[in-house]
Design an enzyme around this catalytic site. Structure first.
Site, PDB file in Angstrom:
ATOM      1  N   HIS A 103      37.768 -34.557   3.991  1.00  0.00           N
ATOM      2  CA  HIS A 103      37.919 -35.135   2.647  1.00  0.00           C
ATOM      3  C   HIS A 103      39.318 -35.729   2.463  1.00  0.00           C
ATOM      4  O   HIS A 103      39.992 -35.427   1.472  1.00  0.00           O
ATOM      5  CB  HIS A 103      37.622 -34.112   1.551  1.00  0.00           C
ATOM      6  CG  HIS A 103      36.178 -33.701   1.481  1.00  0.00           C
ATOM      7  ND1 HIS A 103      35.558 -33.358   0.311  1.00  0.00           N
ATOM      8  CD2 HIS A 103      35.239 -33.588   2.447  1.00  0.00           C
ATOM      9  CE1 HIS A 103      34.298 -33.039   0.569  1.00  0.00           C
ATOM     10  NE2 HIS A 103      34.088 -33.168   1.866  1.00  0.00           N
ATOM     11  N   PHE A 115      41.008 -44.976   6.976  1.00  0.00           N
ATOM     12  CA  PHE A 115      41.654 -44.955   8.289  1.00  0.00           C
ATOM     13  C   PHE A 115      41.751 -46.378   8.839  1.00  0.00           C
ATOM     14  O   PHE A 115      40.731 -47.056   8.980  1.00  0.00           O
ATOM     15  CB  PHE A 115      40.845 -44.084   9.265  1.00  0.00           C
ATOM     16  CG  PHE A 115      41.119 -42.609   9.129  1.00  0.00           C
ATOM     17  CD1 PHE A 115      41.148 -42.002   7.885  1.00  0.00           C
ATOM     18  CD2 PHE A 115      41.359 -41.826  10.247  1.00  0.00           C
ATOM     19  CE1 PHE A 115      41.409 -40.645   7.745  1.00  0.00           C
ATOM     20  CE2 PHE A 115      41.617 -40.469  10.120  1.00  0.00           C
ATOM     21  CZ  PHE A 115      41.639 -39.874   8.878  1.00  0.00           C
ATOM     22  N   HIS A 164      31.835 -35.381   6.112  1.00  0.00           N
ATOM     23  CA  HIS A 164      31.395 -36.146   4.937  1.00  0.00           C
ATOM     24  C   HIS A 164      30.419 -35.322   4.084  1.00  0.00           C
ATOM     25  O   HIS A 164      29.463 -34.759   4.622  1.00  0.00           O
ATOM     26  CB  HIS A 164      30.715 -37.440   5.408  1.00  0.00           C
ATOM     27  CG  HIS A 164      30.141 -38.243   4.286  1.00  0.00           C
ATOM     28  ND1 HIS A 164      30.920 -38.727   3.253  1.00  0.00           N
ATOM     29  CD2 HIS A 164      28.860 -38.622   4.010  1.00  0.00           C
ATOM     30  CE1 HIS A 164      30.138 -39.367   2.395  1.00  0.00           C
ATOM     31  NE2 HIS A 164      28.892 -39.321   2.830  1.00  0.00           N
ATOM     32  N   GLY A 196      29.580 -42.798   1.438  1.00  0.00           N
ATOM     33  CA  GLY A 196      30.493 -43.214   0.380  1.00  0.00           C
ATOM     34  C   GLY A 196      30.880 -42.137  -0.616  1.00  0.00           C
ATOM     35  O   GLY A 196      30.846 -40.947  -0.329  1.00  0.00           O
ATOM     36  N   PHE A 225      31.345 -39.670  -3.834  1.00  0.00           N
ATOM     37  CA  PHE A 225      30.604 -38.681  -4.630  1.00  0.00           C
ATOM     38  C   PHE A 225      29.092 -38.761  -4.332  1.00  0.00           C
ATOM     39  O   PHE A 225      28.274 -39.010  -5.243  1.00  0.00           O
ATOM     40  CB  PHE A 225      30.847 -38.899  -6.132  1.00  0.00           C
ATOM     41  CG  PHE A 225      32.283 -38.718  -6.592  1.00  0.00           C
ATOM     42  CD1 PHE A 225      33.273 -38.280  -5.729  1.00  0.00           C
ATOM     43  CD2 PHE A 225      32.633 -38.997  -7.904  1.00  0.00           C
ATOM     44  CE1 PHE A 225      34.601 -38.108  -6.161  1.00  0.00           C
ATOM     45  CE2 PHE A 225      33.955 -38.833  -8.353  1.00  0.00           C
ATOM     46  CZ  PHE A 225      34.934 -38.389  -7.472  1.00  0.00           C
ATOM     47  N   PRO A 226      28.696 -38.534  -3.098  1.00  0.00           N
ATOM     48  CA  PRO A 226      27.310 -38.806  -2.685  1.00  0.00           C
ATOM     49  C   PRO A 226      26.232 -38.052  -3.479  1.00  0.00           C
ATOM     50  O   PRO A 226      25.142 -38.582  -3.696  1.00  0.00           O
ATOM     51  CB  PRO A 226      27.274 -38.351  -1.221  1.00  0.00           C
ATOM     52  CG  PRO A 226      28.681 -38.337  -0.782  1.00  0.00           C
ATOM     53  CD  PRO A 226      29.530 -38.070  -1.976  1.00  0.00           C
ATOM     54  N   GLN A 227      26.550 -36.822  -3.926  1.00  0.00           N
ATOM     55  CA  GLN A 227      25.505 -36.049  -4.627  1.00  0.00           C
ATOM     56  C   GLN A 227      25.120 -36.711  -5.951  1.00  0.00           C
ATOM     57  O   GLN A 227      23.980 -36.591  -6.408  1.00  0.00           O
ATOM     58  CB  GLN A 227      25.933 -34.588  -4.821  1.00  0.00           C
ATOM     59  CG  GLN A 227      26.942 -34.308  -5.924  1.00  0.00           C
ATOM     60  CD  GLN A 227      28.359 -34.691  -5.533  1.00  0.00           C
ATOM     61  OE1 GLN A 227      28.630 -35.088  -4.419  1.00  0.00           O
ATOM     62  NE2 GLN A 227      29.286 -34.578  -6.467  1.00  0.00           N
ATOM     63  N   ASP A 282      32.022 -43.944   6.560  1.00  0.00           N
ATOM     64  CA  ASP A 282      30.947 -42.955   6.785  1.00  0.00           C
ATOM     65  C   ASP A 282      29.844 -43.547   7.661  1.00  0.00           C
ATOM     66  O   ASP A 282      28.654 -43.474   7.317  1.00  0.00           O
ATOM     67  CB  ASP A 282      30.370 -42.473   5.440  1.00  0.00           C
ATOM     68  CG  ASP A 282      31.466 -41.927   4.534  1.00  0.00           C
ATOM     69  OD1 ASP A 282      32.414 -41.334   5.045  1.00  0.00           O
ATOM     70  OD2 ASP A 282      31.354 -42.112   3.307  1.00  0.00           O
TER      71      ASP A 282
END
Ligand code: 0FX
Length: 244
Positions: free
Chosen positions: A73, A78, A92, A101, A103-105, A127
Site C-alpha cells: 500500500h 513506481f 493490492h 486501482g 479503493f477497490p472494495q 495493478d
C-alpha cells in the site's frame, strides 16, 4: 535469493503486521528495511526512510541499495526506471484483474463484483503485472466498505504469510492476468460522493451506493442541504437479523 528488501508503504497497520510475519519466519539471510512516502507521518512507523519516487536521486539510491522492493500500500506510482531495473512486487487490496486501482472494495460493492487480494509483480501499468498469488474474500450483501476492507486486509496478510519465502527465494510461479480488467482511479471515487437529492434510482442501488461509501468515521457520501447549502454527510448501518 533476495538479500536486501525494501518494504515501501503508507499503511502503518499493514507494516506492523508484515514485520511480525517476517520476525516469525526467521529469514536470517535477508535484511528488510522500511521506506515511506514524504506525505506519510513518520511517527506512525518504526524508523522508516523517506523516499520520494519523483526524485531521481531517491530512485538511484533504491536501485543501488536493494534487490527487491515490496510495495505494501505505497501511494506513490513506481517509475519505469525503477520497475525495469529492480524486481518490484505489490500487494493490492483487490482481486486482479477484476478490481484494479483505487479503493477497490467501493467499486466491487457498487458494480456487484467479487473481490479479494493479490500479490503481483509491478510493471508500467497500475495493478497490472504478473500475478504471484490471489484469493477471493467472502463479500456479503450487508458488507460496507469498512467490513469488506477488513476482510481484504486480513487476506493480504494471509497471502504474504504463505508466499513470503517463495518471493524472497525467487522461486514463486506467476501468471499473466487473463484480461485487462477495469482500473478505478481516485477521481472515480470522488465522483461517487455527492448525492443528487432529485436523482431517481432503486432502493437497492441507493443502499449499494451508501454501503460502498460507509467506512467508519470517513465523511464520504453527502448531499447539499437545500436551505443552508451545507454538506450533510450520509452513512448507512446494516445489521442482518440475529447477528450480534
Ligand atoms: O492503503 P489503502 O488501504 O489503499 C489505497 C488504495 O485503495 C490501493 O489501491 C493502493 N494500492 C494503496 C496504495 O492505497 O488506503 P487508505 O488507508 O487511504 O484507505 C483505506 C480505506 O479507507 C479505503 O479503501 C476506503 C476508506 N477511505 C479512505 C479515505 C482516505 C474512505 O472511505 N474515505 C477516505 O477519504
Amino acid at each position: 535469493m533476495f538479500k536486501n528488501v525494501l518494504v515501501i508503504s503508507d499503511n502503518a497497520y499493514l507494516c506492523k503486521e508484515f514485520f511480525n510475519i517476517v520476525r516469525n519466519k526467521k529469514l536470517n539471510d535477508t535484511s528488510f528495511s522500511l521506506g515511506i512516502s514524504p506525505f506519510s507521518k513518520t511517527s506512525d512507523f518504526d524508523t522508516p526512510m523517506i523516499f520520494d519516487l519523483k526524485i531521481q536521486s531517491h530512485i538511484d539510491k533504491i536501485k543501488n541499495d536493494f534487490d527487491l522492493i515490496l510495495s505494501i500500500h505505497c501511494k506513490q506510482i513506481f517509475p519505469s526506471d525503477l520497475v525495469n531495473t529492480v524486481k518490484c512486487i505489490n500487494v493490492h487490496p483487490g482481486y486482479n484483474p477484476i478490481n484494479r486501482g483505487w479503493f477497490p472494495q467501493v467499486f466491487a460493492i457498487i458494480n456487484e463484483l467479487p473481490i479479494g487480494a493479490t500479490i503481483h509483480e509491478i510493471d508500467d501499468a497500475l495493478d497490472h503485472g504478473a500475478i504471484i498469488a490471489r484469493s477471493f474474500v467472502n463479500k456479503e450483501n450487508h458488507d460496507t466498505s469498512l467490513s469488506l476492507y477488513n476482510k481484504i486486509i486480513k487476506k493480504e496478510l494471509e497471502l504474504l504469510d504463505s508466499h513470503l519465502e517463495s518471493i524472497i527465494e525467487n522461486t514463486y510461479e506467476s501468471s499473466q492476468p487473463e484480461i485487462e480488467g477495469t482500473l478505478y482511479l481516485k477521481k472515480d471515487f470522488n465522483d461517487l460522493l455527492k448525492l443528487d437529492l432529485n436523482e431517481q434510482t432503486s432502493i437497492g442501488d441507493l443502499i449499494n451506493r451508501l454501503r460502498a461509501l460507509t467506512h467508519g468515521d470517513f465523511n464520504n457520501a453527502y448531499y447539499l442541504d437545500p436551505d443552508t447549502g451545507k454538506k450533510i454527510f450520509v452513512g448507512i448501518k446494516l445489521k442482518p437479523e440475529n447477528d450480534e
